[in-house]
Design a protein around this motif. Structure first.
Motif, PDB file in Angstrom:
ATOM      1  N   ILE A  65      -0.728  19.996   1.180  1.00 19.91           N
ATOM      2  CA  ILE A  65      -0.993  18.834   0.322  1.00 19.91           C
ATOM      3  C   ILE A  65       0.324  18.225  -0.137  1.00 19.91           C
ATOM      4  O   ILE A  65       1.281  18.948  -0.436  1.00 19.91           O
ATOM      5  N   ASN A  66       0.336  16.919  -0.184  1.00 19.71           N
ATOM      6  CA  ASN A  66       1.449  16.247  -0.846  1.00 19.71           C
ATOM      7  C   ASN A  66       0.931  15.074  -1.667  1.00 19.71           C
ATOM      8  O   ASN A  66      -0.103  14.475  -1.341  1.00 19.71           O
ATOM      9  N   TYR A  67       1.639  14.781  -2.741  1.00 18.18           N
ATOM     10  CA  TYR A  67       1.282  13.716  -3.676  1.00 18.18           C
ATOM     11  C   TYR A  67       2.490  12.811  -3.895  1.00 18.18           C
ATOM     12  O   TYR A  67       3.643  13.257  -3.849  1.00 18.18           O
ATOM     13  N   VAL A  81       1.644  10.673  -9.503  1.00 14.85           N
ATOM     14  CA  VAL A  81       0.318  11.238  -9.788  1.00 14.85           C
ATOM     15  C   VAL A  81       0.339  12.760  -9.862  1.00 14.85           C
ATOM     16  O   VAL A  81      -0.699  13.375 -10.158  1.00 14.85           O
ATOM     17  N   LYS A  82       1.466  13.360  -9.605  1.00 20.13           N
ATOM     18  CA  LYS A  82       1.546  14.822  -9.628  1.00 20.13           C
ATOM     19  C   LYS A  82       1.156  15.356 -11.008  1.00 20.13           C
ATOM     20  O   LYS A  82       1.601  14.851 -12.028  1.00 20.13           O
ATOM     21  N   ARG A 119       0.847  -1.182   0.000  1.00 19.10           N
ATOM     22  CA  ARG A 119       0.000   0.000   0.000  1.00 19.10           C
ATOM     23  C   ARG A 119       0.887   1.237   0.000  1.00 19.10           C
ATOM     24  O   ARG A 119       1.872   1.303   0.730  1.00 19.10           O
ATOM     25  N   GLU A 120       0.519   2.224  -0.813  1.00 24.59           N
ATOM     26  CA  GLU A 120       1.299   3.446  -0.884  1.00 24.59           C
ATOM     27  C   GLU A 120       0.400   4.671  -0.738  1.00 24.59           C
ATOM     28  O   GLU A 120      -0.777   4.642  -1.116  1.00 24.59           O
ATOM     29  N   LEU A 121       0.989   5.723  -0.189  1.00 26.66           N
ATOM     30  CA  LEU A 121       0.273   6.982  -0.083  1.00 26.66           C
ATOM     31  C   LEU A 121       0.163   7.609  -1.472  1.00 26.66           C
ATOM     32  O   LEU A 121       1.159   7.734  -2.182  1.00 26.66           O
ATOM     33  N   VAL A 122      -1.041   8.006  -1.833  1.00 33.87           N
ATOM     34  CA  VAL A 122      -1.265   8.682  -3.112  1.00 33.87           C
ATOM     35  C   VAL A 122      -1.287  10.195  -2.921  1.00 33.87           C
ATOM     36  O   VAL A 122      -0.604  10.938  -3.609  1.00 33.87           O
ATOM     37  N   ALA A 123      -2.099  10.638  -1.960  1.00 34.05           N
ATOM     38  CA  ALA A 123      -2.237  12.070  -1.709  1.00 34.05           C
ATOM     39  C   ALA A 123      -2.733  12.265  -0.289  1.00 34.05           C
ATOM     40  O   ALA A 123      -3.454  11.423   0.248  1.00 34.05           O
ATOM     41  N   SER A 151      -6.399  11.848 -16.547  1.00 36.42           N
ATOM     42  CA  SER A 151      -5.360  11.201 -17.356  1.00 36.42           C
ATOM     43  C   SER A 151      -4.934   9.870 -16.746  1.00 36.42           C
ATOM     44  O   SER A 151      -3.740   9.588 -16.591  1.00 36.42           O
ATOM     45  N   LEU A 152      -5.894   9.075 -16.414  1.00 31.92           N
ATOM     46  CA  LEU A 152      -5.609   7.807 -15.745  1.00 31.92           C
ATOM     47  C   LEU A 152      -4.818   6.869 -16.634  1.00 31.92           C
ATOM     48  O   LEU A 152      -4.995   6.842 -17.864  1.00 31.92           O
TER      49      LEU A 152
END
Length: 123
Positions: free
Chosen positions: A57-59, A63-64, A45-49, A84-85
């Protein structure tokens, strides 16, 4: 306690968009950070935002420029607008909040997770 209800996942073609929502309810005194994580098959599992109560905020780098996190404090809701997936965005997306919970005798801080919503991006 606190409950998180996620919505907005689904199947989309590459280049498409989806918006995820996560609404928190329950014995909430306040919410600190709210965030979205994801877990792809066979991966950690990873942090997305993540967005703090102060609006910082951090991304994750991948995904930035494509994803936007926002929150509505009046609704205890956090959103993730995904544009833009790409097929590599395919994963189960989980909402996470750090909340101050109204206890019986005192308030306390805790972290809560949603059950996850599946996002599938086809090529």
């Amino acid at each position: 306690q606190v409950q998180l209800v996620e919505s907005g996942g689904g199947l989309v073609q590459a280049g498409g968009s989806l918006t995820l929502s996560c609404a928190a309810s329950g014995s909430i005194f306040g919410i600190n950070a709210m965030g979205w994580y994801r877990q792809a098959p066979g991966k950690q599992r990873e942090l997305v935002a993540r967005i703090t109560s102060g609006g910082s905020i951090n991304y994750v780098d991948s995904v930035k420029g494509r994803f936007t996190i926002s929150r509505d404090n009046t609704k205890n809701t956090v959103y993730l607008q995904m544009n833009s997936l790409k097929p590599e965005d395919t994963a189960v997306y989980y909402c996470n909040i750090g909340a101050v919970v109204r206890g019986v005798s005192s308030n306390y801080g805790a972290s809560f997770w949603g059950k996850g919503t599946l996002v599938t991006v086809s090529s």
